[in-house]
Write a protein that holds these residues in place. Sequence first.
Motif, PDB file in Angstrom:
ATOM      1  N   LYS A 154       0.832  -1.195   0.000  1.00  0.00           N
ATOM      2  CA  LYS A 154       0.000   0.000   0.000  1.00  0.00           C
ATOM      3  C   LYS A 154       0.867   1.244   0.000  1.00  0.00           C
ATOM      4  O   LYS A 154       1.847   1.345   0.745  1.00  0.00           O
TER       5      LYS A 154
ATOM      6  N   TYR B 168       0.837   5.339   0.743  1.00  0.00           N
ATOM      7  CA  TYR B 168       0.050   6.302   1.500  1.00  0.00           C
ATOM      8  C   TYR B 168       0.869   7.573   1.726  1.00  0.00           C
ATOM      9  O   TYR B 168       2.107   7.557   1.703  1.00  0.00           O
TER      10      TYR B 168
ATOM     11  N   LYS C 259       1.182  11.472   7.143  1.00  0.00           N
ATOM     12  CA  LYS C 259       0.714  12.687   7.795  1.00  0.00           C
ATOM     13  C   LYS C 259       1.730  13.154   8.839  1.00  0.00           C
ATOM     14  O   LYS C 259       2.118  12.400   9.722  1.00  0.00           O
TER      15      LYS C 259
ATOM     16  N   CYS D 218       9.569   7.665   6.782  1.00  0.00           N
ATOM     17  CA  CYS D 218       8.903   6.442   6.308  1.00  0.00           C
ATOM     18  C   CYS D 218       9.408   5.222   7.072  1.00  0.00           C
ATOM     19  O   CYS D 218       8.624   4.335   7.432  1.00  0.00           O
TER      20      CYS D 218
ATOM     21  N   SER E 245       7.883   1.611   6.924  1.00  0.00           N
ATOM     22  CA  SER E 245       7.736   1.574   5.475  1.00  0.00           C
ATOM     23  C   SER E 245       9.013   2.042   4.793  1.00  0.00           C
ATOM     24  O   SER E 245      10.057   2.175   5.427  1.00  0.00           O
TER      25      SER E 245
ATOM     26  N   ALA F 123      -0.668   2.694  -7.266  1.00  0.00           N
ATOM     27  CA  ALA F 123      -1.617   3.064  -6.221  1.00  0.00           C
ATOM     28  C   ALA F 123      -2.706   3.980  -6.776  1.00  0.00           C
ATOM     29  O   ALA F 123      -3.884   3.863  -6.427  1.00  0.00           O
TER      30      ALA F 123
ATOM     31  N   GLN G 293      -5.440   1.464  -6.249  1.00  0.00           N
ATOM     32  CA  GLN G 293      -5.966   1.889  -4.951  1.00  0.00           C
ATOM     33  C   GLN G 293      -6.898   3.084  -5.084  1.00  0.00           C
ATOM     34  O   GLN G 293      -7.582   3.452  -4.123  1.00  0.00           O
TER      35      GLN G 293
ATOM     36  N   LEU H 276      -5.805   6.046  -5.255  1.00  0.00           N
ATOM     37  CA  LEU H 276      -5.197   7.002  -4.330  1.00  0.00           C
ATOM     38  C   LEU H 276      -5.346   8.410  -4.901  1.00  0.00           C
ATOM     39  O   LEU H 276      -4.913   8.687  -6.018  1.00  0.00           O
TER      40      LEU H 276
ATOM     41  N   ARG I  12      -4.706  12.333  -3.701  1.00  0.00           N
ATOM     42  CA  ARG I  12      -4.152  13.191  -2.647  1.00  0.00           C
ATOM     43  C   ARG I  12      -3.611  14.471  -3.272  1.00  0.00           C
ATOM     44  O   ARG I  12      -2.693  14.433  -4.087  1.00  0.00           O
TER      45      ARG I  12
ATOM     46  N   TYR J 241       5.475  10.309   0.278  1.00  0.00           N
ATOM     47  CA  TYR J 241       4.657   9.128   0.036  1.00  0.00           C
ATOM     48  C   TYR J 241       5.459   7.893   0.411  1.00  0.00           C
ATOM     49  O   TYR J 241       6.588   7.709  -0.058  1.00  0.00           O
TER      50      TYR J 241
END
Length: 395
Positions: free
Chosen positions: A267, A269, A272, A286, A291, A302, A306, A308, A310, A355
């Motif tokens: 995944k 992401y 934040k 990360c 990650s 993604a 996904q 995604l 953003r 990311y």
Amino acid sequence: MSSKQRQLQVFGEMFFVIFILTSALSVSPEDLMEPRRRVVHVLEDETGAVIVQTAPGKVVTHRGGSITLPCRFHHEPENTDPARIRIKWTKVTDALQFEDVFVALGKQQRVFGSYRGRVFLERAGPGDASVIIQNVTLEDYGRYECEVTNDMEDDTGFVNLDLEGVVFPYYPRDGRYKLNYHEAEDACKHQDAILASHSQLHKAWLEGLDWCNAGWLEDGSVQYPISNPRDQCGRKDTPAGVRNYGYRHKEDERYDAFCFTSKLNGKVYFLKRFKKVNYAEAVKACVRDGSAVAKVGQLYAAWKFQLLDRCEAGWLEDGSIRYPIVNPRSRCGGSHPGVRHLGFPDKKFRLYGVYCFREYMDETAGGTKVTKPLKESLIKWKSSNSIPANATNAI
């Protein structure tokens, strides 16, 4: 008409009738529920000659999936010993060269190279020469040959394996038109992708891909897709389409690359954080989150799979700044969906979000494990990017 010609005509008519009957009889509710399967019929005549008949089309899966490459043959058990039928699968590579995949003679079987542990006979019943490929990789994409041989004769059929995925243009930090063929191939691999094929690029163009810079494809050709003809991209009065420079010198000529990637085993992401960070801080952030910084191909996958979406720019592994938009809005870069690219800023002084990519766990007998340890991944990254020694303190 000679006796031999009449014999061939009669056999051809018999073959057509047998093929129609076997096709009709082979359709079942299970077949109708599996649209990705294709039937390949291999028949043999009274002389023992093997004839291969392949159904048109292709089979489609995605990276990490399982797929059946179909191939079936028919023989009379009382006349033909199944143990004397040889089944061989090969992959057709560049310049009509072949890569061995699988071979079976009776109960003896052998799987080759990267296919070991992933390719098996389907064994759906007598006359089934189909193979199952598990954990499909990007490199599995392509054309496969099924060869069935008896004691004296053989014939072949072909099956095309396609992958669901996304094509994206790529160029490195040092600018446009800097990659020869081999460097383009390596660049795509480093971004979790492979060089795209012509058919993949053409499909991407049909879906709206418009890119004004020429790039390498896997066959050694250089092409680029134009959906909106304009003077700076080969003249405004020329029709839309995939422009083709033909096959170019792989060592001496330099272009961008068109890469292809598929579904992720993980995944992507947006991490934040309360503040934006430089590149080295993004790497550590990360890793602290379990990650690694996402690669360009991973972000595209993604965005595609996904969904995604953003509207925040973030660091990627190659030092570029990008963000994925599924639902276009004016404040997020225009009216079309896609992955926005803001270039390659100064890694030390420019601050952005990041990311991250988290790989899914592999199931084991005793629990779970991470396929690639994060510390090993970061040390390898550190050695090739020369970040400060204290960057590993976050592990």
